[in-house]
Design a protein around this motif. Structure first.
Motif, mmCIF file in Angstrom:
data_model
loop_
_atom_site.group_PDB
_atom_site.id
_atom_site.type_symbol
_atom_site.label_atom_id
_atom_site.label_comp_id
_atom_site.label_asym_id
_atom_site.label_seq_id
_atom_site.Cartn_x
_atom_site.Cartn_y
_atom_site.Cartn_z
ATOM 1 N N SER A 164 2.177 -21.222 -35.049
ATOM 2 C CA SER A 164 2.582 -22.150 -33.989
ATOM 3 C C SER A 164 2.146 -21.606 -32.636
ATOM 4 O O SER A 164 2.520 -20.492 -32.268
ATOM 5 C CB SER A 164 4.104 -22.311 -33.982
ATOM 6 O OG SER A 164 4.557 -22.773 -35.234
ATOM 7 N N PRO A 165 1.356 -22.374 -31.870
ATOM 8 C CA PRO A 165 0.947 -21.885 -30.550
ATOM 9 C C PRO A 165 2.144 -21.779 -29.607
ATOM 10 O O PRO A 165 3.045 -22.617 -29.633
ATOM 11 C CB PRO A 165 -0.048 -22.942 -30.066
ATOM 12 C CG PRO A 165 0.216 -24.148 -30.881
ATOM 13 C CD PRO A 165 0.839 -23.705 -32.168
ATOM 14 N N LEU A 166 2.141 -20.726 -28.801
ATOM 15 C CA LEU A 166 3.200 -20.499 -27.811
ATOM 16 C C LEU A 166 2.699 -20.733 -26.389
ATOM 17 O O LEU A 166 3.359 -21.370 -25.586
ATOM 18 C CB LEU A 166 3.714 -19.057 -27.894
ATOM 19 C CG LEU A 166 4.325 -18.611 -29.200
ATOM 20 C CD1 LEU A 166 4.570 -17.115 -29.177
ATOM 21 C CD2 LEU A 166 5.614 -19.362 -29.441
ATOM 22 N N MET A 167 1.556 -20.133 -26.086
ATOM 23 C CA MET A 167 0.975 -20.252 -24.754
ATOM 24 C C MET A 167 -0.490 -19.870 -24.797
ATOM 25 O O MET A 167 -0.952 -19.277 -25.772
ATOM 26 C CB MET A 167 1.718 -19.369 -23.739
ATOM 27 C CG MET A 167 1.553 -17.884 -23.959
ATOM 28 S SD MET A 167 2.419 -16.854 -22.724
ATOM 29 C CE MET A 167 4.119 -17.150 -23.176
ATOM 30 N N ILE A 168 -1.174 -20.220 -23.741
ATOM 31 C CA ILE A 168 -2.564 -19.814 -23.561
ATOM 32 C C ILE A 168 -2.609 -18.984 -22.288
ATOM 33 O O ILE A 168 -1.981 -19.344 -21.274
ATOM 34 C CB ILE A 168 -3.490 -21.042 -23.484
ATOM 35 C CG1 ILE A 168 -3.499 -21.732 -24.861
ATOM 36 C CG2 ILE A 168 -4.894 -20.654 -23.035
ATOM 37 C CD1 ILE A 168 -4.268 -23.014 -24.937
ATOM 38 N N VAL A 169 -3.321 -17.854 -22.355
ATOM 39 C CA VAL A 169 -3.358 -16.926 -21.228
ATOM 40 C C VAL A 169 -4.803 -16.692 -20.804
ATOM 41 O O VAL A 169 -5.616 -16.213 -21.605
ATOM 42 C CB VAL A 169 -2.694 -15.581 -21.594
ATOM 43 C CG1 VAL A 169 -2.667 -14.655 -20.378
ATOM 44 C CG2 VAL A 169 -1.283 -15.784 -22.140
ATOM 45 N N ASN A 170 -5.108 -17.040 -19.559
ATOM 46 C CA ASN A 170 -6.396 -16.693 -18.976
ATOM 47 C C ASN A 170 -6.310 -15.253 -18.485
ATOM 48 O O ASN A 170 -5.298 -14.848 -17.917
ATOM 49 C CB ASN A 170 -6.734 -17.622 -17.807
ATOM 50 C CG ASN A 170 -6.955 -19.045 -18.250
ATOM 51 O OD1 ASN A 170 -7.358 -19.304 -19.374
ATOM 52 N ND2 ASN A 170 -6.695 -19.982 -17.351
ATOM 53 N N ILE A 171 -7.377 -14.476 -18.692
ATOM 54 C CA ILE A 171 -7.344 -13.047 -18.388
ATOM 55 C C ILE A 171 -8.610 -12.646 -17.650
ATOM 56 O O ILE A 171 -9.708 -13.075 -18.007
ATOM 57 C CB ILE A 171 -7.244 -12.231 -19.692
ATOM 58 C CG1 ILE A 171 -6.021 -12.649 -20.502
ATOM 59 C CG2 ILE A 171 -7.210 -10.724 -19.399
ATOM 60 C CD1 ILE A 171 -6.014 -12.118 -21.922
ATOM 61 N N GLY A 172 -8.457 -11.790 -16.649
ATOM 62 C CA GLY A 172 -9.597 -11.241 -15.935
ATOM 63 C C GLY A 172 -9.176 -10.553 -14.660
ATOM 64 O O GLY A 172 -7.990 -10.383 -14.390
ATOM 65 N N ARG A 173 -10.159 -10.157 -13.871
ATOM 66 C CA ARG A 173 -9.898 -9.599 -12.543
ATOM 67 C C ARG A 173 -9.674 -10.776 -11.602
ATOM 68 O O ARG A 173 -10.484 -11.711 -11.564
ATOM 69 C CB ARG A 173 -11.067 -8.764 -12.057
ATOM 70 C CG ARG A 173 -11.317 -7.569 -12.911
ATOM 71 C CD ARG A 173 -11.210 -6.287 -12.131
ATOM 72 N NE ARG A 173 -11.454 -5.178 -13.043
ATOM 73 C CZ ARG A 173 -10.530 -4.323 -13.430
ATOM 74 N NH1 ARG A 173 -9.303 -4.440 -12.976
ATOM 75 N NH2 ARG A 173 -10.823 -3.344 -14.253
ATOM 76 N N PRO A 174 -8.582 -10.759 -10.842
ATOM 77 C CA PRO A 174 -8.311 -11.910 -9.979
ATOM 78 C C PRO A 174 -9.337 -12.041 -8.864
ATOM 79 O O PRO A 174 -9.758 -11.047 -8.267
ATOM 80 C CB PRO A 174 -6.918 -11.607 -9.418
ATOM 81 C CG PRO A 174 -6.757 -10.133 -9.540
ATOM 82 C CD PRO A 174 -7.570 -9.710 -10.728
ATOM 83 N N ALA A 175 -9.739 -13.251 -8.606
ATOM 84 C CA ALA A 175 -10.641 -13.550 -7.491
ATOM 85 C C ALA A 175 -9.833 -13.598 -6.204
ATOM 86 O O ALA A 175 -8.596 -13.661 -6.216
ATOM 87 C CB ALA A 175 -11.336 -14.884 -7.739
ATOM 88 N N GLU A 176 -10.530 -13.588 -5.091
ATOM 89 C CA GLU A 176 -9.874 -13.730 -3.783
ATOM 90 C C GLU A 176 -9.100 -15.045 -3.759
ATOM 91 O O GLU A 176 -9.608 -16.091 -4.144
ATOM 92 C CB GLU A 176 -10.941 -13.726 -2.688
ATOM 93 C CG GLU A 176 -10.386 -13.642 -1.289
ATOM 94 C CD GLU A 176 -9.791 -12.287 -0.959
ATOM 95 O OE1 GLU A 176 -8.811 -12.259 -0.196
ATOM 96 O OE2 GLU A 176 -10.292 -11.265 -1.482
ATOM 97 N N GLY A 177 -7.845 -14.985 -3.339
ATOM 98 C CA GLY A 177 -7.015 -16.187 -3.261
ATOM 99 C C GLY A 177 -6.631 -16.751 -4.617
ATOM 100 O O GLY A 177 -6.366 -17.942 -4.741
#
Length: 195
Positions: A164-177
């Protein structure tokens, strides 16, 4: 009383950490994901259940399958994120309990009924999902967790009837703003009651 954890680490994991909505193009490596898992696998769950399952969406083909299943406001940022993780609960986690909880192999017997397993899997996988987000932060990356997607569609396209899916998580180094201004938090006495 102070915390045992260094203030810099406290900031990295909590005070300065933010949900990111935009990322740089720097890739998230397999080594980083392995290091995150090697840390978060020690987070506690009931009976050491570990029902969390993670599907990493890296290929262009997989992203094209995922994008239409995202809520409209989440499509562009999910398509652009260096790595996307689908976090799901394995509703057949009990099959692993004899190995994961060896001092009480009969623990598996508590979960013979599917509704009981689904409740336990959902709760304990949600705990593990929180550990995963903290682990992403510990790697110096940012996470953008979302529940704005077609749950049935993601299950059909990327999982099976036992997950059962719970959530989707985008991952990476945050961009400015990449983040909105921090929202308020409840005060200690609004949350903690002593009886």
């Amino acid at each position: 009383m102070s915390l045992a954890l260094d203030p810099t680490a406290q900031d990295l994991l909590f005070r300065e950490a933010r949900t990111a909505n935009a990322f740089t193009e720097e890739p998230v490596t397999e080594e980083q994901v392995q290091a995150i898992y090697d840390l978060i696998k020690y987070g506690p769950t009931a009976f050491n259940q570990t029902p969390l399952r993670i599907v990493l969406v890296r290929s262009e083909e997989a992203r094209e399958r995922l994008a239409p299943l995202m809520a409209e406001g989440n499509r562009a940022k999910t398509s652009a994120a260096p790595l996307v993780a689908i976090l799901a609960a394995d509703n057949e986690f009990h099959e692993e309990l004899p190995a994961l909880f060896p001092h009480f192999p009969q623990a598996k017997d508590f979960f013979t009924e599917r509704p009981v397993r689904e409740r336990a899997a959902g709760f304990n996988a949600a705990l593990q999902a929180a550990y995963f987000i903290v682990g992403v932060r510990a790697a110096g990356l940012a996470a953008g967790p979302m529940t704005g997607f077609d749950f049935a569609g993601v299950q059909k396209e990327f999982l099976d009837g036992d997950h059962s899916p719970l959530m989707i998580v985008n991952i990476g180094r945050p961009a400015e703003g990449a983040s909105s201004p921090r929202s308020p938090r409840l005060a200690y006495d609004e949350v903690i009651t002593t009886v």
